[in-house]
Structure formats: structure tokens, C-alpha cells
Design an enzyme around this catalytic site. Structure first.
Site, PDB file in Angstrom:
ATOM      1  CG  LEU A  10      42.514  49.412  35.888  1.00  6.16           C
ATOM      2  CD1 LEU A  10      41.713  50.022  36.837  1.00  6.16           C
ATOM      3  CD2 LEU A  10      42.835  50.573  34.779  1.00  6.16           C
ATOM      4  N   GLY A  11      43.217  45.161  37.204  1.00  7.34           N
ATOM      5  CA  GLY A  11      42.808  43.928  36.521  1.00  7.34           C
ATOM      6  C   GLY A  11      41.410  43.675  36.789  1.00  7.34           C
ATOM      7  CB  THR A  12      39.585  40.740  37.921  1.00  4.09           C
ATOM      8  OG1 THR A  12      40.133  39.780  36.915  1.00  4.09           O
ATOM      9  CG2 THR A  12      37.960  40.322  38.544  1.00  4.09           C
ATOM     10  CB  VAL A  13      39.809  43.163  42.341  1.00  2.01           C
ATOM     11  CG1 VAL A  13      39.118  43.772  43.767  1.00  2.01           C
ATOM     12  CG2 VAL A  13      39.696  41.732  42.459  1.00  2.01           C
ATOM     13  N   GLY A 131      35.706  37.562  49.505  1.00  3.49           N
ATOM     14  CA  GLY A 131      35.512  38.354  48.414  1.00  3.49           C
ATOM     15  C   GLY A 131      34.347  39.489  49.040  1.00  3.49           C
ATOM     16  CD  GLU A 187      44.090  34.414  43.812  1.00  2.00           C
ATOM     17  OE1 GLU A 187      44.737  35.388  43.969  1.00  2.00           O
ATOM     18  OE2 GLU A 187      42.602  34.765  44.077  1.00  2.00           O
ATOM     19  CE  LYS A 202      40.168  33.940  49.352  1.00  3.71           C
ATOM     20  NZ  LYS A 202      39.522  33.361  48.421  1.00  3.71           N
TER      21      LYS A 202
HETATM   22  N1  LIG Z   1      39.738  37.921  41.273  1.00  6.56           N
HETATM   23  C1  LIG Z   1      38.898  37.853  42.278  1.00  6.56           C
HETATM   24  O1  LIG Z   1      37.627  37.538  42.396  1.00  6.56           O
HETATM   25  C2  LIG Z   1      39.440  38.125  43.492  1.00  6.56           C
HETATM   26  C3  LIG Z   1      40.769  38.733  43.701  1.00  6.56           C
HETATM   27  N2  LIG Z   1      41.470  38.822  44.998  1.00  6.56           N
HETATM   28  C4  LIG Z   1      42.769  39.545  45.014  1.00  6.56           C
HETATM   29  O2  LIG Z   1      42.879  40.878  44.404  1.00  6.56           O
HETATM   30  C5  LIG Z   1      44.058  40.974  43.971  1.00  6.56           C
HETATM   31  C6  LIG Z   1      43.883  41.363  42.563  1.00  6.56           C
HETATM   32  O3  LIG Z   1      43.336  40.191  41.828  1.00  6.56           O
HETATM   33  P1  LIG Z   1      42.848  40.437  40.174  1.00  6.56           P
HETATM   34  O4  LIG Z   1      42.337  41.799  40.096  1.00  6.56           O
HETATM   35  O5  LIG Z   1      42.030  39.247  40.134  1.00  6.56           O
HETATM   36  O6  LIG Z   1      44.125  40.210  39.560  1.00  6.56           O
HETATM   37  P2  LIG Z   1      44.553  40.525  37.913  1.00  6.56           P
HETATM   38  O7  LIG Z   1      45.653  39.644  37.294  1.00  6.56           O
HETATM   39  O8  LIG Z   1      43.116  40.565  37.169  1.00  6.56           O
HETATM   40  O9  LIG Z   1      44.976  42.127  38.033  1.00  6.56           O
HETATM   41  C7  LIG Z   1      46.398  42.339  38.634  1.00  6.56           C
HETATM   42  C8  LIG Z   1      46.695  43.890  38.346  1.00  6.56           C
HETATM   43  O10 LIG Z   1      47.770  44.368  38.870  1.00  6.56           O
HETATM   44  C9  LIG Z   1      48.587  44.702  37.765  1.00  6.56           C
HETATM   45  N3  LIG Z   1      50.011  44.186  38.115  1.00  6.56           N
HETATM   46  C10 LIG Z   1      50.204  42.943  38.553  1.00  6.56           C
HETATM   47  N4  LIG Z   1      51.598  42.958  39.005  1.00  6.56           N
HETATM   48  C11 LIG Z   1      52.118  43.992  38.714  1.00  6.56           C
HETATM   49  C12 LIG Z   1      53.549  44.736  38.673  1.00  6.56           C
HETATM   50  N5  LIG Z   1      54.410  43.799  39.023  1.00  6.56           N
HETATM   51  N6  LIG Z   1      53.845  46.000  38.265  1.00  6.56           N
HETATM   52  C13 LIG Z   1      52.480  46.593  37.736  1.00  6.56           C
HETATM   53  N7  LIG Z   1      51.338  46.270  37.828  1.00  6.56           N
HETATM   54  C14 LIG Z   1      50.986  44.962  38.362  1.00  6.56           C
HETATM   55  C15 LIG Z   1      48.207  44.231  36.548  1.00  6.56           C
HETATM   56  O11 LIG Z   1      48.706  45.187  35.129  1.00  6.56           O
HETATM   57  P3  LIG Z   1      48.196  44.819  33.867  1.00  6.56           P
HETATM   58  O12 LIG Z   1      46.721  45.197  33.867  1.00  6.56           O
HETATM   59  O13 LIG Z   1      48.875  45.971  33.033  1.00  6.56           O
HETATM   60  O14 LIG Z   1      48.557  43.407  33.656  1.00  6.56           O
HETATM   61  C16 LIG Z   1      46.817  44.123  36.660  1.00  6.56           C
HETATM   62  O15 LIG Z   1      46.286  45.292  36.266  1.00  6.56           O
HETATM   63  C17 LIG Z   1      44.800  39.824  44.217  1.00  6.56           C
HETATM   64  O16 LIG Z   1      45.495  39.838  45.438  1.00  6.56           O
HETATM   65  C18 LIG Z   1      43.751  38.415  44.403  1.00  6.56           C
HETATM   66  O17 LIG Z   1      44.155  37.553  45.270  1.00  6.56           O
HETATM   67  C19 LIG Z   1      40.544  38.800  46.208  1.00  6.56           C
HETATM   68  C20 LIG Z   1      39.325  38.363  46.161  1.00  6.56           C
HETATM   69  C21 LIG Z   1      38.766  38.091  44.884  1.00  6.56           C
HETATM   70  N1  LIG Z   2      40.889  33.007  43.639  1.00  5.72           N
HETATM   71  C1  LIG Z   2      39.998  33.486  44.742  1.00  5.72           C
HETATM   72  C2  LIG Z   2      39.447  34.868  44.481  1.00  5.72           C
HETATM   73  C3  LIG Z   2      39.009  35.422  45.788  1.00  5.72           C
HETATM   74  O1  LIG Z   2      39.752  35.487  46.798  1.00  5.72           O
HETATM   75  C4  LIG Z   2      38.834  32.669  44.869  1.00  5.72           C
HETATM   76  O2  LIG Z   2      38.620  31.845  43.754  1.00  5.72           O
HETATM   77  O3  LIG Z   2      38.056  32.357  45.661  1.00  5.72           O
HETATM   78 NA    NA Z   3      35.072  39.627  52.580  1.00  8.73          NA
END
Ligand SMILES: NC(=O)C1=CN([C@@H]2O[C@H](COP(=O)(O)OP(=O)(O)OC[C@H]3O[C@@H](n4cnc5c(N)ncnc54)[C@H](OP(=O)(O)O)[C@@H]3O)[C@@H](O)[C@H]2O)C=CC1
Ligand SMILES: N[C@@H](CC=O)C(=O)O
Ligand code: NA
Length: 432
Positions: A10-13, A131, A187, A202
Site C-alpha cells: 500500500l505504497g505509491t501504486v 506505467g 524505485e 522493461k
Molecule cells: N512508483 C511508480 O511510479 C511505479 C512503480 N511500479 C512498480 O510498482 C511496485 C510498487 O512500487 P511503489 O508503490 O512505488 O513502491 P512503494 O515503496 O511506494 O510501496 C511498497 C509497498 O509494499 C510494502 N512492502 C514492501 N516490502 C514488503 C515486505 N517485505 N512485507 C510487507 N510489505 C512490504 C510497503 O509496506 P509499508 O507501506 O508498510 O512500508 C509498501 O506499502 C514496484 O514493483 C515498482 O517497480 C511500476 C510502475 C510505476
Molecule cells: N521507477 C520507475 C517507475 C515506473 O516503472 C520509473 O521511473 O519509470
Molecule cells: Na503499461
């Protein structure tokens, strides 16, 4: 009856995804049939940008992927482990999977798709490349009739944002990277962006889809943007180019062509090229196929909302299938991955491309002639040679070559490096 989602992360995405599912008004009616059942995170105490019932939240991610009530596991953790193991466990528990995790798919796609095909479940990954841009599904489906010749893309939003800010505002690398992190583009470990690893993940995925074979991730040649300096950005501009981090896959004979060139590196692109005007966090993927010709996919390549848009569209895709057939005993071959063979990747020194090189040398008569002789000795022909500026006492000479074999170009540089007048060769970049 609602289709139940187990959300891992429950991070960014993850937050962007939950926001769409919890706010279905005005969107496709299928969304109203999707419910977030459980959410797995690392810390239960972290403040969240979204309201979810506390009892839905857990740190026990294994309990989510094996929960019999859950239909679709949505993996938005990032990283290799525990993401890989949880995806495999979800598959063996009969769950469909949606993931944005290009790092895990590029390395373990073989294992994950073999398991998914055997279990009769889908693993969809539209968010993993570009994305929010629809590119995975179009490559699998809409372009399926074509023999793909090349896929060339700006597929990392963070580095495109950094290069754009350096080019247009003369901004400092570290400051812009910090901004990209704040905006949620980067990332968790931004070296994956800056060093080109994310783009390499990618292009490995896109190449596998476009050319119909598996790709060993370690065979993707990869250079990041750390060595791109303001000086080179300025020279590129004067010569009619912009510098972009490109991910390139080229085949030798269309679908199931066994030999591919696969590379990620900063590249000088002519200002008139369609990819030259892709700025900021935007991504674009230019695909060339027969008989279609060129088609370009363009849009926001990172960030919460755009990426969540792709995640939710995959969830809806699976829900649509579940609703219409009730089961997925026979997987749609246009949505699965069934490649068996590995493509052969041409070594970088065998490839032919144009080069830009910048030399710092003592300003003495005959230097340009010596450079020309060394290049000529290795069959490197030059398109242009310019001496514009000085850095202190040293003259700066910039050359752009015609298409040359990389191995020959490197040999010429070795010889040039030994010339008395040459002090350093601060930059070597490829030219599209
Ligand atoms: N950000 C972007 O623009 C894009 C991201 N992506 C991909 O999407 C995915 C998520 O990215 P993003 O949302 O940015 O990442 P974030 O770091 O914002 O969020 C990661 C989430 O996963 C949880 N988490 C990570 N590791 C664990 C673990 N070991 N056990 C339990 N919970 C865990 C974290 O928990 P907690 O919140 O408690 O720390 C957090 O909620 C990645 O694979 C990224 O490459 C793809 C395209 C674009
Ligand atoms: N870190 C990546 C996120 C999307 O895949 C980027 O900057 O493109
Ligand atoms: Na896409």
C-alpha cells in the site's frame, strides 16, 4: 457477489490502486464488483493516505496469498523477494495475479509463467512497463499480426524527468533525483532507475512479447545516465540532438527471430525524431512492425494514478473473464506467455551504431588529423568533427561517427588514448 482482491503493498501504486477501486463512480460498472478483501504491508503503524478497515490490514502476506476467499492477488511490493515467492504461492493456491513488478518478471518470468500456465491462472503486468501507457496488452493482442522489427522506448520516468530538467532548466542531478523520489516516480532504491536497470528489466519484457522468445535478463546491455553531463547536453543541442535514456530491442527476422540486439544506454537522438520530444515523467515506446509500420505509445510512465490505472485495468480484465466463463480452464493464448525458447542476444561489440565522443586535448597543430588517422585505421568513418570550446588550456573536440561496429570504435579509442596530445576522453555516447 464481489470479486475479492488481496492487495500486497500500500505504497505509491498500492494506494493509487485502492483509491480507484474504492471510488468506482463514473468509471466502468465492472469496478463495482471488485472489493479489496485484505491488504498486506510491512508496518501497520505507518500513516496511510487512504482509509481502509483496520481489520483488512495485515503484515502476514502469506495469509493473503493462501486465503481461499481471494480471487486475485495484486502484487505491488516491488523488489525480488518476498515478491517472487508470494506470486508463486498465490499461483499454486489457484489465484490470478496482477503485478507491476518488472524486476521480478524480467528475472523470474520463466518460472512464474510456467507455474501460472500449469495452474491455469493469469499473471497480468500492464503496469510493469510504461506505467499507465497501454503497451503490454497491445503488444500481446493488437499487434499480434505483425512481424516486429524493433521496439525503441523511453521507459523510465525518473531518468527522463532528470534529463529533461537538466536540459531545460540546467538543474542539478541530485536535486532533480530527490524531486522524482518525492513525486513517487523512483524505485525504492533509485539506483535501479539511474543506472538503467529498471529500463533493462522493461525492455527484456517488451522484447520477449514482441519477438516471441524468452530473454535472459543478464544479457541485456545496460548503461545508466550518471555519466551524462551538462557539457554533453549542450554539445548535443548545438549538433541538433537531445540526450535520452533509450531501451532498444531489434530483431533480425520478426516473430520468433532468434537473434536480438538488446540494450539500454543514454543516446543522442535527432531533434526531429518522434522520441526527442518526450519530456518529464512521460514515456513513449516506438514499435515498428510489418505490415503496420511505426506506431508509438505515449503517456505518463510512472506515478500513483497512471500506474494504478494500468493495475486496475488488468484486474478488470481478469474479472471480465471470470464473469463470462466462470472458470479459466483454458487460458486465452493472447493473454498468457507460453514462450519456450531463449533468444540469442548479439554481443554489444558486434553491433553497429553511430557514436558521439568528446576529447580533451592539447591545442596543437595536427591533433584532428591524428584522430582521423586512428579512426581510419579501424574502419571508423566520421560524420562530423567540431572543435568549439576550451576547458582551461585544453581544447574540446567532439566527433560524431557514421554507423560503425562498436568493437572497431573501441579499438580506435584505445589507440587515440595513447596519443601524446589527448588528455582524456570524458564522454562516449551512442547516437540514434
Ligand atoms: N512508483 C511508480 O511510479 C511505479 C512503480 N511500479 C512498480 O510498482 C511496485 C510498487 O512500487 P511503489 O508503490 O512505488 O513502491 P512503494 O515503496 O511506494 O510501496 C511498497 C509497498 O509494499 C510494502 N512492502 C514492501 N516490502 C514488503 C515486505 N517485505 N512485507 C510487507 N510489505 C512490504 C510497503 O509496506 P509499508 O507501506 O508498510 O512500508 C509498501 O506499502 C514496484 O514493483 C515498482 O517497480 C511500476 C510502475 C510505476
Ligand atoms: N521507477 C520507475 C517507475 C515506473 O516503472 C520509473 O521511473 O519509470
Ligand atoms: Na503499461
Amino acid at each position: 457477489m464481489a470479486f475479492k482482491i488481496g492487495l500486497l503493498g500500500l505504497g505509491t501504486v498500492g494506494t493509487g490502486t485502492a483509491e480507484i477501486i474504492l471510488n468506482p463512480a463514473g468509471r466502468h460498472s465492472l469496478l463495482k464488483e471488485i472489493a479489496i478483501h485484505r491488504v498486506g504491508v510491512r508496518s501497520l503503524d505507518k500513516p496511510r493516505g487512504i482509509q481502509l478497515p483496520p481489520q483488512a490490514m495485515t503484515t502476514d502476506l502469506e495469509a493473503i496469498v493462501t486465503d481461499p476467499e481471494i480471487d486475485i492477488v495484486v502484487e505491488l511490493l516491488g523488489g525480488l523477494e518476498p515478491a517472487r515467492s508470494l506470486i508463486l504461492k498465490a499461483i499454486s493456491a489457484g489465484k490470478h495475479v496482477v503485478t507491476a513488478n518488472k524486476a521480478a518478471i524480467a528475472r523470474y518470468g520463466d518460472e512464474i509463467y510456467s507455474a501460472a500456465n500449469a495452474a491455469g491462472v493469469y499473471v497480468l503486468l500492464e503496469a510493469a512497463v510504461g506505467g499507465g501507457i497501454p503497451v503490454i496488452k497491445p503488444l500481446k493482442q493488437s499487434l499480434g499480426a505483425n512481424r516486429i522489427a524493433s521496439i525503441i522506448g523511453i521507459v523510465n520516468g525518473t531518468t527522463n524527468y532528470i534529463l529533461t530538467q537538466m536540459t531545460t532548466a540546467g538543474a542539478d542531478f541530485d536535486e532533480v533525483l530527490a524531486e522524482a523520489q518525492k513525486l513517487g516516480y523512483a524505485e525504492a532504491d533509485p539506483t535501479a532507475d539511474v543506472d538503467g536497470l529498471d529500463a533493462a528489466d522493461k525492455i527484456a519484457i517488451l522484447a520477449s512479447l514482441g519477438f516471441g522468445g524468452r530473454v535472459k535478463r543478464e544479457n541485456v546491455y545496460c548503461e545508466g545516465i550518471r555519466q551524462v553531463s551538462a557539457v554533453d547536453i549542450n554539445y548535443a543541442d548545438k549538433l541538433g540532438f537531445v540526450i535520452k535514456l533509450l531501451a532498444i530491442a531489434k530483431g533480425s527476422g520478426g516473430y520468433e527471430s532468434d537473434t536480438l540486439q538488446l540494450r539500454v544506454h543514454p543516446t543522442l537522438i535527432p531533434k526531429t525524431h518522434p522520441l526527442a520530444s518526450i519530456n518529464g515523467v512521460f514515456n513513449a515506446i516506438l514499435v515498428e512492425g510489418d505490415p503496420l509500420g511505426q506506431v508509438m505509445f505515449f503517456g505518463p510512465g510512472a506515478g500513483a494514478g497512471p500506474t494504478a490505472s494500468a493495475v486496475v485495468s488488468d484486474i478488470m480484465n481478469i474479472v471480465g473473464i471470470l464473469k463470462s466463463s466462470g472458470k479459466t480452464q483454458f487460458l486465452d493464448p493472447l493473454l498468457t506467455c507460453t514462450h519456450q525458447h531463449y533468444c540469442t542476444i548479439t554481443p554489444i561489440e558486434e553491433l553497429e551504431t553511430r557514436f558521439y565522443a568528446r576529447f580533451l586535448c592539447r591545442d596543437i597543430p595536427g591533433v584532428i588529423g591524428h584522430l582521423g588517422t586512428c579512426f581510419g585505421n579501424h574502419q571508423v568513418s566520421l560524420e562530423s568533427v567540431v572543435q568549439i570550446g576550451f576547458q582551461g588550456e585544453l581544447a574540446e573536440i567532439v566527433v560524431v561517427t557514421h554507423d560503425v561496429r562498436e568493437g572497431n570504435f573501441r579499438q580506435a579509442l584505445q589507440e587515440i588514448g595513447c596519443l601524446e596530445a589527448i588528455k582524456t576522453i570524458p564522454s562516449i555516447l551512442r547516437v540514434l
